[in-house]
Design a protein around this motif. Structure first.
Motif, PDB file in Angstrom:
ATOM      1  N   ALA A 127       0.831  -1.202   0.000  1.00  0.00           N
ATOM      2  CA  ALA A 127       0.000   0.000   0.000  1.00  0.00           C
ATOM      3  C   ALA A 127       0.868   1.256   0.000  1.00  0.00           C
ATOM      4  O   ALA A 127       0.606   2.222  -0.734  1.00  0.00           O
ATOM      5  CB  ALA A 127      -0.937  -0.007   1.204  1.00  0.00           C
ATOM      6  N   PHE A 128       1.894   1.253   0.834  1.00  0.00           N
ATOM      7  CA  PHE A 128       2.804   2.401   0.902  1.00  0.00           C
ATOM      8  C   PHE A 128       3.452   2.646  -0.453  1.00  0.00           C
ATOM      9  O   PHE A 128       3.441   3.770  -0.978  1.00  0.00           O
ATOM     10  CB  PHE A 128       3.875   2.129   1.965  1.00  0.00           C
ATOM     11  N   GLN A 129       4.023   1.606  -1.048  1.00  0.00           N
ATOM     12  CA  GLN A 129       4.750   1.778  -2.298  1.00  0.00           C
ATOM     13  C   GLN A 129       3.809   2.100  -3.461  1.00  0.00           C
ATOM     14  O   GLN A 129       4.175   2.831  -4.383  1.00  0.00           O
ATOM     15  CB  GLN A 129       5.582   0.534  -2.608  1.00  0.00           C
ATOM     16  N   TYR A 130       2.594   1.573  -3.413  1.00  0.00           N
ATOM     17  CA  TYR A 130       1.599   1.864  -4.450  1.00  0.00           C
ATOM     18  C   TYR A 130       1.412   3.369  -4.617  1.00  0.00           C
ATOM     19  O   TYR A 130       1.435   3.907  -5.734  1.00  0.00           O
ATOM     20  CB  TYR A 130       0.272   1.199  -4.096  1.00  0.00           C
ATOM     21  N   TRP A 131       1.217   4.066  -3.489  1.00  0.00           N
ATOM     22  CA  TRP A 131       0.960   5.505  -3.572  1.00  0.00           C
ATOM     23  C   TRP A 131       2.203   6.268  -4.025  1.00  0.00           C
ATOM     24  O   TRP A 131       2.077   7.322  -4.673  1.00  0.00           O
ATOM     25  CB  TRP A 131       0.451   6.036  -2.234  1.00  0.00           C
ATOM     26  N   GLN A 132       3.384   5.743  -3.704  1.00  0.00           N
ATOM     27  CA  GLN A 132       4.593   6.388  -4.224  1.00  0.00           C
ATOM     28  C   GLN A 132       4.599   6.325  -5.750  1.00  0.00           C
ATOM     29  O   GLN A 132       4.909   7.306  -6.430  1.00  0.00           O
ATOM     30  CB  GLN A 132       5.845   5.716  -3.656  1.00  0.00           C
ATOM     31  N   THR A 300      -4.150  -9.254  -3.818  1.00  0.00           N
ATOM     32  CA  THR A 300      -4.445  -7.875  -4.173  1.00  0.00           C
ATOM     33  C   THR A 300      -5.022  -7.807  -5.575  1.00  0.00           C
ATOM     34  O   THR A 300      -5.207  -8.830  -6.246  1.00  0.00           O
ATOM     35  CB  THR A 300      -3.190  -6.992  -4.027  1.00  0.00           C
ATOM     36  N   THR A 301      -5.304  -6.582  -6.007  1.00  0.00           N
ATOM     37  CA  THR A 301      -5.998  -6.349  -7.273  1.00  0.00           C
ATOM     38  C   THR A 301      -5.005  -6.099  -8.410  1.00  0.00           C
ATOM     39  O   THR A 301      -3.837  -5.767  -8.194  1.00  0.00           O
ATOM     40  CB  THR A 301      -6.908  -5.120  -7.158  1.00  0.00           C
ATOM     41  N   ASN A 306      -0.463  -3.523 -11.150  1.00  0.00           N
ATOM     42  CA  ASN A 306      -0.007  -2.789 -12.327  1.00  0.00           C
ATOM     43  C   ASN A 306       0.841  -1.569 -11.978  1.00  0.00           C
ATOM     44  O   ASN A 306       1.688  -1.145 -12.771  1.00  0.00           O
ATOM     45  CB  ASN A 306      -1.197  -2.351 -13.182  1.00  0.00           C
ATOM     46  N   ALA A 307       0.614  -1.009 -10.789  1.00  0.00           N
ATOM     47  CA  ALA A 307       1.393   0.162 -10.386  1.00  0.00           C
ATOM     48  C   ALA A 307       2.863  -0.174 -10.170  1.00  0.00           C
ATOM     49  O   ALA A 307       3.709   0.734 -10.122  1.00  0.00           O
ATOM     50  CB  ALA A 307       0.800   0.772  -9.119  1.00  0.00           C
ATOM     51  N   PHE A 308       3.179  -1.451 -10.047  1.00  0.00           N
ATOM     52  CA  PHE A 308       4.558  -1.887  -9.820  1.00  0.00           C
ATOM     53  C   PHE A 308       5.252  -2.326 -11.120  1.00  0.00           C
ATOM     54  O   PHE A 308       6.412  -2.732 -11.099  1.00  0.00           O
ATOM     55  CB  PHE A 308       4.584  -3.043  -8.818  1.00  0.00           C
ATOM     56  N   PHE A 318       8.666  -4.565  -6.435  1.00  0.00           N
ATOM     57  CA  PHE A 318       8.338  -4.744  -5.018  1.00  0.00           C
ATOM     58  C   PHE A 318       9.469  -5.543  -4.387  1.00  0.00           C
ATOM     59  O   PHE A 318       9.536  -6.762  -4.531  1.00  0.00           O
ATOM     60  CB  PHE A 318       6.990  -5.458  -4.870  1.00  0.00           C
ATOM     61  N   PHE A 319      10.370  -4.860  -3.715  1.00  0.00           N
ATOM     62  CA  PHE A 319      11.550  -5.509  -3.155  1.00  0.00           C
ATOM     63  C   PHE A 319      11.212  -6.121  -1.795  1.00  0.00           C
ATOM     64  O   PHE A 319      11.509  -5.561  -0.735  1.00  0.00           O
ATOM     65  CB  PHE A 319      12.704  -4.505  -3.037  1.00  0.00           C
TER      66      PHE A 319
END
Length: 451
Positions: A127-132, A300-301, A306-308, A318-319
């Motif tokens: 969730a954190f990295q998604y918004w970044q 997850t969705t 896709n954001a990654f 996603f490390f």
């Protein structure tokens, strides 16, 4: 084979037990479990104990289940482990498809790990990295609930809300926003008004907190329908759906911690399904292998996944990873467990058990020192109080719950309390006859200890 005395000596001398004051443990003669049979645990002396807490909320089909045993044995003859770093494996791939098929619609991606804490931790980091990646770097915080328990890793503890477990680690934690628990039996509002008012006020306060912090909030973390370690606190109907609406309105990712409530425990395969809710991220563990082996999945969705995606140079990967991610032996156990759900129509078979449990809890609620009973499906909590009229609780230091569970051993039960709440969380395959044995033993133990 070592005798019971030797086994106890080895245990006391060398094992540090979880959530246990070891000074007290070292002075005890612990039960040494050597075998399981259906819903029963069998110790080194041949004594049998009905497993009233599903080996801490994990067991679904009972112990030593032939079908799961065989699946594990067959997999061991093929391969014990192969990394998902640069490889795929058959069992992990098949299980991922099966999980997507039974999950709330829209959860189409599976990230494996090995326990509930890590499943939640992964959800927080996603969730954190998604918004970044979405160009919203200010959205870095999380909102969760008081009395919540999401695991014991640092991120999971940060969004937890049980001081007795979490307060000592405060200097290590990131700062989350904590909303009121969705159902608080002993709060002043409940004593002065009623639970409906309390729940309405909780939602109003939650909305106020989200409004005040919305620009910074990356997600909301919730145990759907039931807060487990907080005392088996059952949320009112419609609460979860309201949470989904708030997350949508304020652009928060909804992270559903179904570690304890997933895989049939609430009467549906997943708790979120009871209110037609699809979270953005769902954490699974405990019952995923039927209670056999450590495995977890964070679902997850496609939107989040896709954001990654991107070029390697963009550093959108996603490390995160675990050595035993997607372990094929664990996945084989999980597949066998899902087969048993289907073959035994296990969800449908729960209805008469849930009804019987409700009837017995209603009867237990009339006992002198039972202040409240709470139930959701095959989960129940029986709260012990000093005074039924005023709802004055026992002090946790008195350990009345533990005394009752110790007494229950004399009646052929293994139970583990949450403070002064007696937990009922048996394997889902428990028979009505065994469920009666369990509730009879709990009632007798309460009367013997509390009167």
């Amino acid at each position: 084979m070592n005798d019971t005395r030797t086994l106890r000596e080895y245990d006391r001398k060398h094992i540090w037990h979880p959530f246990t004051q070891m000074r007290e443990w070292e002075e005890s003669d612990p039960i040494v479990i050597v075998r399981g049979e259906g819903c029963w645990l069998i110790d080194s002396l041949g004594n049998r104990y009905l497993d009233g807490v599903g080996s801490i909320w994990t067991n679904v089909h009972g112990h030593a289940v032939p079908e799961i045993n065989q699946a594990v044995k067959d997999q061991l003859d093929r391969i014990e482990h192969a990394t998902l770093l640069g490889l795929a494996n058959d069992k992990a791939a098949i299980l991922a498809k099966r999980l997507v098929d039974i999950a709330p619609p829209g959860l189409t991606k599976v990230f494996y790990s090995d326990n509930g804490s890590t499943a939640v931790e992964i959800g927080l980091k996603m969730a954190f990295q998604y918004w970044q990646h979405k160009g919203r770097p200010e959205k870095t915080r999380f909102i969760s609930f008081r009395n919540a328990y999401h695991g014991d890793t640092i991120g999971a503890v940060s969004v937890g809300g049980i001081d007795i477990f979490h307060a000592v680690f405060n200097p290590l934690l990131f700062k989350a926003v904590h909303a009121p628990s969705p159902y608080c039996y002993h709060c002043e509002l409940c004593l002065e008004k009623n639970h409906a008012d309390c729940n309405r006020e909780c939602l109003n306060e939650l909305e106020r907190l989200i409004t005040a912090n919305a620009n910074e909030l990356a997600g909301l973390v919730i145990e759907p329908l039931v807060q487990g370690a907080g005392g088996m606190i059952v949320q009112p109907p419609g609460f979860l759906k309201r949470i989904r609406e708030l997350c949508d309105r304020f652009e928060l990712l909804m992270i559903a911690d179904e570690v304890a409530v997933g895989f049939g425990r609430t009467g549906s395969m997943f708790a979120c399904q009871q209110e037609g809710v699809t979270p953005d991220i769902m954490a699974l563990s405990k019952g995923i292998t039927g209670g056999y082996l450590p495995l977890a999945a964070t679902m997850t969705t496609k939107e989040i996944y896709n954001a990654f995606l991107g070029e390697y140079r963009e550093m959108k990967t996603f490390f995160h990873g675990h050595t035993f991610t997607g372990n094929p032996v664990c996945c084989a156990a999980a597949l066998a467990s899902l087969d048993l759900f289907e073959e035994n129509r296990l969800i449908e078979a729960l209805e008469p058990k849930i009804e019987y449990l409700s009837e017995r809890l209603n009867s237990l609620s009339k006992l002198q020192h039972v202040g409240n009973v709470r139930q959701c499906g095959m989960i129940a909590g029986i709260e012990m109080v000093r005074d039924k009229t005023t709802r004055e609780p026992y002090n946790w230091e008195e350990r009345v719950g533990m005394q009752i569970c110790q007494e229950a051993k004399n009646h052929g039960l293994f139970l583990r309390p949450l403070g002064n709440v007696i937990v009922v969380f048996p394997p889902l395959v428990i028979s009505l006859e065994e469920l009666k044995f369990l509730l009879d033993g709990i009632e007798t133990s309460i009367i013997n200890i509390c009167g």
